[in-house]
Design a protein around this motif. Structure first.
Motif, PDB file in Angstrom:
ATOM      1  N   ARG A  74      84.277 -50.267  19.814  1.00 21.06           N
ATOM      2  CA  ARG A  74      84.849 -50.577  18.491  1.00 21.06           C
ATOM      3  C   ARG A  74      84.807 -49.358  17.582  1.00 21.06           C
ATOM      4  O   ARG A  74      83.832 -48.610  17.593  1.00 21.06           O
ATOM      5  CB  ARG A  74      84.028 -51.702  17.858  1.00 21.06           C
ATOM      6  N   THR A  77      87.022 -51.253  11.333  1.00 26.85           N
ATOM      7  CA  THR A  77      87.925 -51.161  10.176  1.00 26.85           C
ATOM      8  C   THR A  77      87.552 -52.217   9.145  1.00 26.85           C
ATOM      9  O   THR A  77      87.768 -52.027   7.959  1.00 26.85           O
ATOM     10  CB  THR A  77      89.397 -51.366  10.577  1.00 26.85           C
ATOM     11  N   HIS A  87      82.487 -56.325  19.116  1.00 22.95           N
ATOM     12  CA  HIS A  87      83.246 -57.245  19.965  1.00 22.95           C
ATOM     13  C   HIS A  87      82.510 -57.377  21.294  1.00 22.95           C
ATOM     14  O   HIS A  87      81.815 -56.442  21.674  1.00 22.95           O
ATOM     15  CB  HIS A  87      84.656 -56.703  20.224  1.00 22.95           C
ATOM     16  N   GLY A 102      92.910 -52.770  16.796  1.00 19.19           N
ATOM     17  CA  GLY A 102      93.978 -52.868  15.808  1.00 19.19           C
ATOM     18  C   GLY A 102      93.483 -53.517  14.527  1.00 19.19           C
ATOM     19  O   GLY A 102      92.274 -53.591  14.279  1.00 19.19           O
ATOM     20  N   ASP A 126      88.146 -58.694  10.744  1.00 15.50           N
ATOM     21  CA  ASP A 126      89.488 -59.280  10.754  1.00 15.50           C
ATOM     22  C   ASP A 126      89.740 -59.969  12.103  1.00 15.50           C
ATOM     23  O   ASP A 126      90.425 -60.985  12.198  1.00 15.50           O
ATOM     24  CB  ASP A 126      90.544 -58.188  10.515  1.00 15.50           C
TER      25      ASP A 126
END
Ligand code: GLU
Length: 212
Positions: A74, A77, A87, A102, A126
């Motif tokens: 990762r 962001t 993750h 992304g 996100d």
């Protein structure tokens, strides 16, 4: 945006294949790493802030054999680069694991409506909205159909890999604006954000287009 890699196939050494693949993506830089494997009808996973060798240390003594799994490096962001935000991310029932490169632009709107439907969020990312959206559809649909339905509601960039302990033997991947390449071996498949992660295993590769 950092690295994703997945493996499904004849080898029972999925954990080793994934960690080795992550190391080939290290040159891109990252702040945390994680892995999830489907075994015996459930998910085995670990994640950590920091470097891949820390992930390896945490995995010492853990059985990471199996033949389906996904792994991630990762570059944060949204949300601190800590273990919780690393993750893979999981749905409420711990059935689905997802990794993402992304940025999901409309995550706040999606998070609000999913929270109103009692989905429980445990990270600041996100990305987490994706796995809860997929959970919602996976209740009545196959993993690939659930991913397709979920992504129709998503605005932003993604390369994602998703596994479900309800459907072992399968990885669903998709891209929009973030690279994803599929590698075809003999009775085995690789899927990654960067061909460097899989070239050791196969040179037969297919680059996904956006929306695939
Ligand atoms: N936006 C996601 C996050 O902050 C993914 C970052 C990435 O591409 O590594 O967790």
């Amino acid at each position: 945006m950092c690295g994703i890699i997945g493996y499904v196939g004849k080898s029972n050494n999925v954990g080793e294949i994934l960690i080795e693949g992550l190391k080939r993506l290290e040159y891109r830089g990252y702040d945390s790493a994680g892995v999830a494997i489907v075994r015996d009808g459930s998910l085995v996973w670990e994640k950590t802030a920091g470097k891949i060798h820390l992930l390896e240390e945490k995995l010492k003594g853990v059985d990471i054999s199996g033949n389906v799994g996904i792994a991630h490096t990762r570059w944060a962001t949204h949300g601190e680069p800590n273990r919780q935000n690393a993750h893979p991310h999981f749905d409420c029932s711990g059935t689905i694991a997802l990794i993402h490169n992304g940025i999901i632009e409309n995550y706040q709107t999606l998070k609000k409506s999913l929270s109103a439907e009692n989905h429980e969020f445990v990270t600041e990312t996100d990305t987490e909205v994706l796995v809860h959206l997929i959970e919602k559809y996976h209740a009545k649909h196959s993993l690939e159909d659930a991913v397709q339905k979920a992504l129709k509601l998503v605005e932003g960039t993604y390369g994602i890999l998703v596994i479900s302990s309800k459907e072992p033997g399968k990885i669903v991947g998709a891209r929009n604006g973030s690279p994803v390449v599929v590698g075809i071996g003999e009775d085995e498949y690789f899927i990654a954000s960067d061909v460097a992660a899989i070239l050791k295993h196969t040179r037969q590769v297919i680059y996904l287009e956006d929306q695939q």
